[in-house]
Write a protein that holds these residues in place. Structure first.
Motif, PDB file in Angstrom:
ATOM      1  N   GLN A  28     -11.276  55.064 -41.913  1.00  0.00           N
ATOM      2  CA  GLN A  28     -12.580  54.736 -41.344  1.00  0.00           C
ATOM      3  C   GLN A  28     -13.708  55.150 -42.274  1.00  0.00           C
ATOM      4  O   GLN A  28     -14.677  54.405 -42.460  1.00  0.00           O
ATOM      5  N   TYR A  29     -13.585  56.324 -42.857  1.00  0.00           N
ATOM      6  CA  TYR A  29     -14.642  56.789 -43.754  1.00  0.00           C
ATOM      7  C   TYR A  29     -14.762  55.867 -44.965  1.00  0.00           C
ATOM      8  O   TYR A  29     -15.880  55.526 -45.390  1.00  0.00           O
ATOM      9  N   GLY A  48     -18.033  63.886 -35.862  1.00  0.00           N
ATOM     10  CA  GLY A  48     -18.491  62.584 -36.336  1.00  0.00           C
ATOM     11  C   GLY A  48     -19.859  62.641 -37.009  1.00  0.00           C
ATOM     12  O   GLY A  48     -20.013  62.212 -38.158  1.00  0.00           O
ATOM     13  N   GLY A 108      -6.789  61.055 -33.721  1.00  0.00           N
ATOM     14  CA  GLY A 108      -7.959  60.520 -34.392  1.00  0.00           C
ATOM     15  C   GLY A 108      -8.024  60.870 -35.862  1.00  0.00           C
ATOM     16  O   GLY A 108      -8.609  60.123 -36.663  1.00  0.00           O
ATOM     17  N   HIS A 109      -7.413  61.988 -36.247  1.00  0.00           N
ATOM     18  CA  HIS A 109      -7.467  62.404 -37.649  1.00  0.00           C
ATOM     19  C   HIS A 109      -6.673  61.461 -38.551  1.00  0.00           C
ATOM     20  O   HIS A 109      -6.893  61.423 -39.760  1.00  0.00           O
ATOM     21  N   LEU A 116     -19.728  64.389 -40.305  1.00  0.00           N
ATOM     22  CA  LEU A 116     -19.063  63.639 -41.370  1.00  0.00           C
ATOM     23  C   LEU A 116     -19.955  62.553 -41.953  1.00  0.00           C
ATOM     24  O   LEU A 116     -19.961  62.339 -43.173  1.00  0.00           O
ATOM     25  N   LEU A 141      -9.105  58.945 -39.795  1.00  0.00           N
ATOM     26  CA  LEU A 141     -10.337  59.503 -40.350  1.00  0.00           C
ATOM     27  C   LEU A 141     -10.637  58.965 -41.749  1.00  0.00           C
ATOM     28  O   LEU A 141     -11.731  58.445 -42.014  1.00  0.00           O
TER      29      LEU A 141
END
Length: 298
Positions: A147-148, A234, A140-141, A237, A144
């Protein structure tokens, strides 16, 4: 009378045969159960220590390691509920809203995707299914930063959209795979009968397949509840407004970097935060076991 004696003797012989076959006797069964109970108590010690610490004053939490508090401080629950900037009920409400919408999103989107892979025939189905399974091995990283940046450009920071929208787009391959395995166990004749009656693919899914997938849906709902309720990174963040914080972020506020942490209040709120997970798991345990068992048959 002789018939009764013969049947009783036959049952005893069968029992002796089973005992001999599986190496099971009353003494060995008692020993195994005792060993399992001791292991269970050992595994439950952290939870019991958490509950005990939530009833101790801060000064005794790490100095008194016994499970029975030498001095009781039940006020940790009342003080912890109102210790932060917002009432702790606000954080519970935020988490419940996110969890419920995430469950709805995963059930709807993942079931539709699973129905396509399990019951429909289209070009490239095996390739797309393999690619979908391949995403389970992607950390998932890795996603990251993209997506951000995407959510930032959409103006979704400090909102619940980054936490909710992906669940409505079937982004969790594990839940899709779980439902695919379950739907493959259902007879294909159900689809054929529905097609003869004039049902299209969506009507077949909604009226025939969906009601039969309760165990798989319950398993998905339980896993979603636990993962979303415990999600920390999540919300950390994407959320900056304390009023929008979830329960894990609220618990973090009890920890002070200067060493003035309110451990008793934090442990008290931690105990309360575990109650929904335990209750939801107990309520759906039957479907969870059935769903996992049936999805592993094929």
């Amino acid at each position: 009378m002789s018939t009764t004696l013969q049947s009783t003797k036959a049952r005893r012989d069968d029992d002796d045969a089973l005992i001999e076959r599986f190496g099971s006797s009353r003494k060995s069964r008692f020993t195994r159960h005792l060993a399992l109970c001791l292991i269970g108590l050992f595994m439950m010690y952290p939870l019991l220590w958490l509950v005990s610490s939530s009833l101790k004053p801060n000064g005794l939490i790490f100095s008194d390691l016994s499970l029975w508090p030498a001095k009781w401080s039940p006020s940790n629950y009342a003080d912890g509920w109102t210790a932060l900037e917002w009432d702790f009920g606000v954080y519970f409400t935020n988490s419940i809203v996110i969890v419920v919408l995430s469950i709805v999103g995963n059930l709807f989107s993942c079931s539709l995707a699973a129905y396509g892979f399990a019951r429909l025939h289209f070009t490239g189905r095996k390739l797309f299914f393999a690619l979908m399974l391949g995403t389970m091995m992607l950390p998932g990283h890795v996603l990251l930063i993209p997506q951000y940046i995407l959510f930032a450009k959409l103006g979704w920071l400090n909102t619940y959209y980054p936490l909710l929208v992906p669940n409505f787009l079937a982004t969790n391959a594990f839940y899709i795979f779980l439902m695919v395995q379950f739907m493959r166990q259902l007879p294909q004749e159900l689809d054929d009968a529905a097609r003869i009656d004039g049902c299209g693919p969506f009507r077949t899914f909604w009226s025939i397949i969906l009601p039969l997938c309760r165990p798989a849906f319950a398993t998905t709902a339980i896993f979603t509840f636990i993962s979303v309720w415990n999600e920390f990174f999540g919300p950390l963040l994407y959320l900056t407004d304390p009023e929008l914080y979830t329960v894990p972020l609220a618990l973090r506020q009890f920890v002070d970097s200067e060493g003035q942490s309110q451990w008793g209040q934090m442990f008290a709120m931690s105990v309360l935060s575990l109650a929904p997970i335990i209750g939801f798991f107990i309520a759906g345990q039957k479907y969870l076991v059935k769903g996992i068992a049936t999805t592993g048959l094929k």
